[in-house]
Design a protein around this motif. Structure first.
Motif, PDB file in Angstrom:
ATOM      1  N   TRP A 195       0.819  -1.214   0.000  1.00 23.21           N
ATOM      2  CA  TRP A 195       0.000   0.000   0.000  1.00 23.21           C
ATOM      3  C   TRP A 195       0.850   1.261   0.000  1.00 23.21           C
ATOM      4  CZ3 TRP A 195      -4.937   1.023  -0.917  1.00 23.21           C
ATOM      5  CH2 TRP A 195      -5.825  -0.051  -0.961  1.00 23.21           C
ATOM      6  N   THR A 196       1.990   1.225   0.666  1.00 22.28           N
ATOM      7  CA  THR A 196       2.845   2.415   0.651  1.00 22.28           C
ATOM      8  C   THR A 196       3.427   2.640  -0.738  1.00 22.28           C
ATOM      9  OG1 THR A 196       4.833   1.166   1.289  1.00 22.28           O
ATOM     10  CG2 THR A 196       3.447   1.986   3.061  1.00 22.28           C
ATOM     11  N   TYR A 197       3.703   1.559  -1.440  1.00 22.13           N
ATOM     12  CA  TYR A 197       4.286   1.703  -2.770  1.00 22.13           C
ATOM     13  C   TYR A 197       3.283   2.248  -3.775  1.00 22.13           C
ATOM     14  CZ  TYR A 197       7.580  -1.498  -0.534  1.00 22.13           C
ATOM     15  OH  TYR A 197       8.461  -2.085   0.341  1.00 22.13           O
ATOM     16  N   VAL A 198       2.017   1.843  -3.680  1.00 24.90           N
ATOM     17  CA  VAL A 198       1.037   2.311  -4.660  1.00 24.90           C
ATOM     18  C   VAL A 198       0.768   3.801  -4.491  1.00 24.90           C
ATOM     19  CG1 VAL A 198      -1.086   1.856  -3.350  1.00 24.90           C
ATOM     20  CG2 VAL A 198      -1.112   1.711  -5.819  1.00 24.90           C
ATOM     21  N   ILE A 199       0.784   4.279  -3.262  1.00 28.05           N
ATOM     22  CA  ILE A 199       0.572   5.710  -3.054  1.00 28.05           C
ATOM     23  C   ILE A 199       1.737   6.506  -3.637  1.00 28.05           C
ATOM     24  CG2 ILE A 199       0.267   7.507  -1.328  1.00 28.05           C
ATOM     25  CD1 ILE A 199      -2.126   5.620  -1.758  1.00 28.05           C
ATOM     26  N   VAL A 200       2.952   5.998  -3.459  1.00 30.34           N
ATOM     27  CA  VAL A 200       4.117   6.653  -4.068  1.00 30.34           C
ATOM     28  C   VAL A 200       3.966   6.688  -5.581  1.00 30.34           C
ATOM     29  CG1 VAL A 200       6.584   6.394  -4.509  1.00 30.34           C
ATOM     30  CG2 VAL A 200       5.705   6.121  -2.198  1.00 30.34           C
ATOM     31  N   ALA A 201       3.516   5.575  -6.173  1.00 29.14           N
ATOM     32  CA  ALA A 201       3.342   5.513  -7.624  1.00 29.14           C
ATOM     33  C   ALA A 201       2.272   6.494  -8.096  1.00 29.14           C
ATOM     34  CB  ALA A 201       2.981   4.095  -8.045  1.00 29.14           C
ATOM     35  N   GLU A 202       1.224   6.677  -7.296  1.00 32.37           N
ATOM     36  CA  GLU A 202       0.120   7.542  -7.714  1.00 32.37           C
ATOM     37  C   GLU A 202       0.401   9.022  -7.478  1.00 32.37           C
ATOM     38  OE1 GLU A 202      -3.653   4.492  -7.066  1.00 32.37           O
ATOM     39  OE2 GLU A 202      -3.224   6.022  -5.573  1.00 32.37           O
ATOM     40  N   LEU A 203       1.402   9.327  -6.691  1.00 32.35           N
ATOM     41  CA  LEU A 203       1.709  10.732  -6.440  1.00 32.35           C
ATOM     42  C   LEU A 203       2.359  11.401  -7.644  1.00 32.35           C
ATOM     43  CD1 LEU A 203       3.081  10.634  -2.772  1.00 32.35           C
ATOM     44  CD2 LEU A 203       0.861  11.477  -3.550  1.00 32.35           C
TER      45      LEU A 203
END
Length: 257
Positions: A195-203
């Motif tokens: 979940w932390t990685y997907v938020i980074v990707a979406e930023l």
């Protein structure tokens, strides 16, 4: 209260909920009491109102669905690679000697550092988001699964050989059943990291998803929307965590033995 003394089911629920109540009360006291400006931290009431606005007028449910799909998709890709490779590394020492140095090196590389490269290679579409989650999850999974398989009791393996098991039979009938509960627990833990990685990707370079909403809300100083998005991520993660635990208890009843 004594060290390592177990807590009953009802007491555990009460204690867990108590912290949330105290946290929200402290948050409300700090914001509604004027200790913290609303520009920097919205109060709980404003957060709920902003969240309702997102859900009813700005189609935030579709953003949630997109983010969940990205997490599940990238995590499943990582599992397809990590589970068999991790089992092979744990079972066969030459395979471990070949892959382990690179995997140990790669697991320290932050997934966020790959975002600019992945945008160049795959664009800003779904492939780039899935690859960020894949890179952030796969190396951790491989190493943790290999360690779990490698720590299986040797007497179980020797007993299976004594009964005439083949090498493949050892993996299929001993190593995998013995470590399946631990592997499932590893998957549950690493899913939280995904979940932390997907938020980074979406930023960066994204037009949808919870992370995209959060970065847009930052430009508008809409801290209520930012907090609501963060809470939604936490709630989804909490639900998935409980579902994982329930599935593990159902699939691996011998874990409690």
């Amino acid at each position: 209260m004594r060290p390592l003394q177990p807590v009953g089911g009802s007491a555990k629920v009460v204690l867990g909920l108590s912290f949330f109540v105290l946290f929200v009360a402290a948050w409300a006291a700090a914001t509604l009491g004027g200790l913290v400006p609303k520009t920097f931290l919205a109060d709980p009431v404003t957060m709920v109102q902003d969240g309702w606005l997102l859900l009813t007028r700005f189609d935030f449910l579709s953003d949630i669905g997109v983010t969940v799909w990205r997490v599940v998709g990238g995590f499943l890709l990582a599992c397809l690679v990590a589970v068999p490779l991790g089992v092979m590394m744990g079972a066969y020492k030459p395979v471990e000697a070949f892959f382990e140095p690179f995997v140990s090196f790669a697991r320290y590389l932050p997934a966020s550092a790959f975002v600019p490269l992945l945008i160049l290679w795959a664009g800003i579409g779904e492939t780039q988001k899935l690859l960020v989650i894949f890179i952030g999850s796969v190396f951790q999974l491989i190493l943790m699964i290999a360690v779990a398989v490698g720590n299986v009791r040797r007497d179980l393996v020797e007993a299976a050989y004594t009964l005439g098991a083949s090498d493949t039979g050892i993996i299929r009938r001993v190593l995998i059943p013995a470590t399946a509960p631990e592997i499932a627990e590893i998957l549950r833990l690493v899913l939280g990291w995904a979940w932390t990685y997907v938020i980074v990707a979406e930023l960066i370079g994204s037009s949808s998803g919870i992370g995209h909403m959060i970065i847009e809300s930052q430009a508008l100083l809409a801290t209520g929307q930012i907090i609501f998005g963060i809470i939604v991520i936490g709630l989804i993660g909490l639900v998935s965590d409980f579902l994982f635990k329930a599935a593990n208890r159902l699939l691996f009843p011998w874990k409690l033995a």
